[in-house]
Enzyme design. Sequence first.
Site, PDB file in Angstrom:
ATOM      1  N   GLY A 101       2.712   5.587  -5.741  1.00  0.00           N
ATOM      2  CA  GLY A 101       3.537   6.275  -4.765  1.00  0.00           C
ATOM      3  C   GLY A 101       2.829   6.488  -3.443  1.00  0.00           C
ATOM      4  O   GLY A 101       1.601   6.663  -3.423  1.00  0.00           O
ATOM      5  N   PRO A 102       3.575   6.437  -2.337  1.00  0.00           N
ATOM      6  CA  PRO A 102       5.023   6.224  -2.219  1.00  0.00           C
ATOM      7  C   PRO A 102       5.460   4.763  -2.176  1.00  0.00           C
ATOM      8  O   PRO A 102       6.635   4.483  -2.040  1.00  0.00           O
ATOM      9  CB  PRO A 102       5.354   6.913  -0.894  1.00  0.00           C
ATOM     10  N   GLY A 103       4.490   3.807  -2.245  1.00  0.00           N
ATOM     11  CA  GLY A 103       4.909   2.431  -2.440  1.00  0.00           C
ATOM     12  C   GLY A 103       4.504   1.436  -1.378  1.00  0.00           C
ATOM     13  O   GLY A 103       4.868   0.261  -1.476  1.00  0.00           O
ATOM     14  N   CYS A 112      -8.265   7.198   1.084  1.00  0.00           N
ATOM     15  CA  CYS A 112      -8.115   7.421   2.517  1.00  0.00           C
ATOM     16  C   CYS A 112      -8.969   8.628   2.902  1.00  0.00           C
ATOM     17  O   CYS A 112      -8.487   9.622   3.423  1.00  0.00           O
ATOM     18  CB  CYS A 112      -6.652   7.642   2.897  1.00  0.00           C
TER      19      CYS A 112
END
Length: 453
Positions: free
Chosen positions: A269-271, A388
């Site tokens: 997620g989110p993809g 990240c």
Amino acid sequence: MKNEQDKARRVAYEAVAAVHRDDAYANLVLPLIQRDWGLYGRDAAFATELTYGTLRALGAVDAILAVAADRPVDRIDPQARDAMRLGAYQALYTRVPPHATVSSTVDLVRDVAPGAAGFANAVLRRVVEQDLETWLKQVAPDEATDRVGHLAVAHSHPEWVVRAFADALGGDLDETARLLVEDNERPEVHLCARPGLIDPDELAEQTGGAPGAFSPYAVYLPGGAPGDFPAIQHGLAHVQDEGSQLVASALVDAAIDGPDARWLDLCAGPGGKAGLLGAIAAGRGAHLTAIESVPHRARLVERTTRGLPVEVRHADGREVGLEFAEGWFDRVLVDAPCTGLGSLRRRPEARWRRQPSDLPPLTKLQRELLAAGLRAVRPGGVVGYVTCSPHLVETQVTVSETARRSGLGVELVDARPLLPAGMPGLGSGPSVQLWPHRHGTDAMFLALLRRMD
């Protein structure tokens, strides 16, 4: 509202107040508030600049307001405080004239906290008496004796975040300062042209953008709403930072022995990465299994990957061995939840929410997910570990400790040759840390691990 700019200020106020009052995210609430207030075009852009600028500069703004008000900011009425933050940001960081800043801010305070209008007027008049450089000399620690403390206030980052960045940059405080400056700039929107569905040059022509500097799929968008473009609406492209594109493509370009048909995205997620991996998989005859533990995020992945060879499963990535035999997959992406310190340009409020105490539970989860990814990949296959965040505990330490404790034969693959030739500042390897000030991307970290047995 006296005019559209006053309406824009009120919209910015409502967004900043929601962030502080409700722990909302600016990128989610601001578009909704703009729509509710009927704000579009140039005025919407002004509201966006005020909102994001105020949230980015909050550390310096609060330090200055505390002196101008002769009290800590947490002792100021919350409604008046957020309005005054917007006013101080306009006065010190924009070209709005001082008299317009004071009068518009007092009008705003009069609307949201009537009893504080006189107080706000007095404080803002003190703020506009000096420019930003003069104020910072007064409120920031002395640069010669406390460089980190000075950088933290001058560039509005918590001191612990500045130290984490400096550690990841080898202690170079001059480069850390360049990073902090870039962290406070408004980032470009990056699009990802899905291979096999649309060519980047065609996407650039359709959107008025420009091909990216490094990723073969990237297009830089000069402005506008990405969701308005047909290529985005029809699933031919999606919004994705170029750094995310680079780490995903590096994983699928890493050499492996044997079959290459079963791919896994362990935290999908989110993809965004699943969308790119799915498009590449379609061109290679591979299939991607995308796992997401949060139901609404799993639905986002399904929507993002519709029409691609992707199967979405709602499950906990740490328990992937319960659904698949050990060593089932040829390639595995572990895009682990993290502090997000690498994307502070896009989520400015995150720098004030995250705390050092967030690290232990996150790093425990990261290690568990990476260990699950190493179990899921077959011998000879490759795992890409991505965060990240440049924090060393979330990157180098997590990778080395998990590999050591896995009980499996694991070797680190040099990721640098798998990024585009000519990319500067990739370090000594084998992992790669991308940076906003070096590469124009979020601060994405990538380690590639090959399972040997």
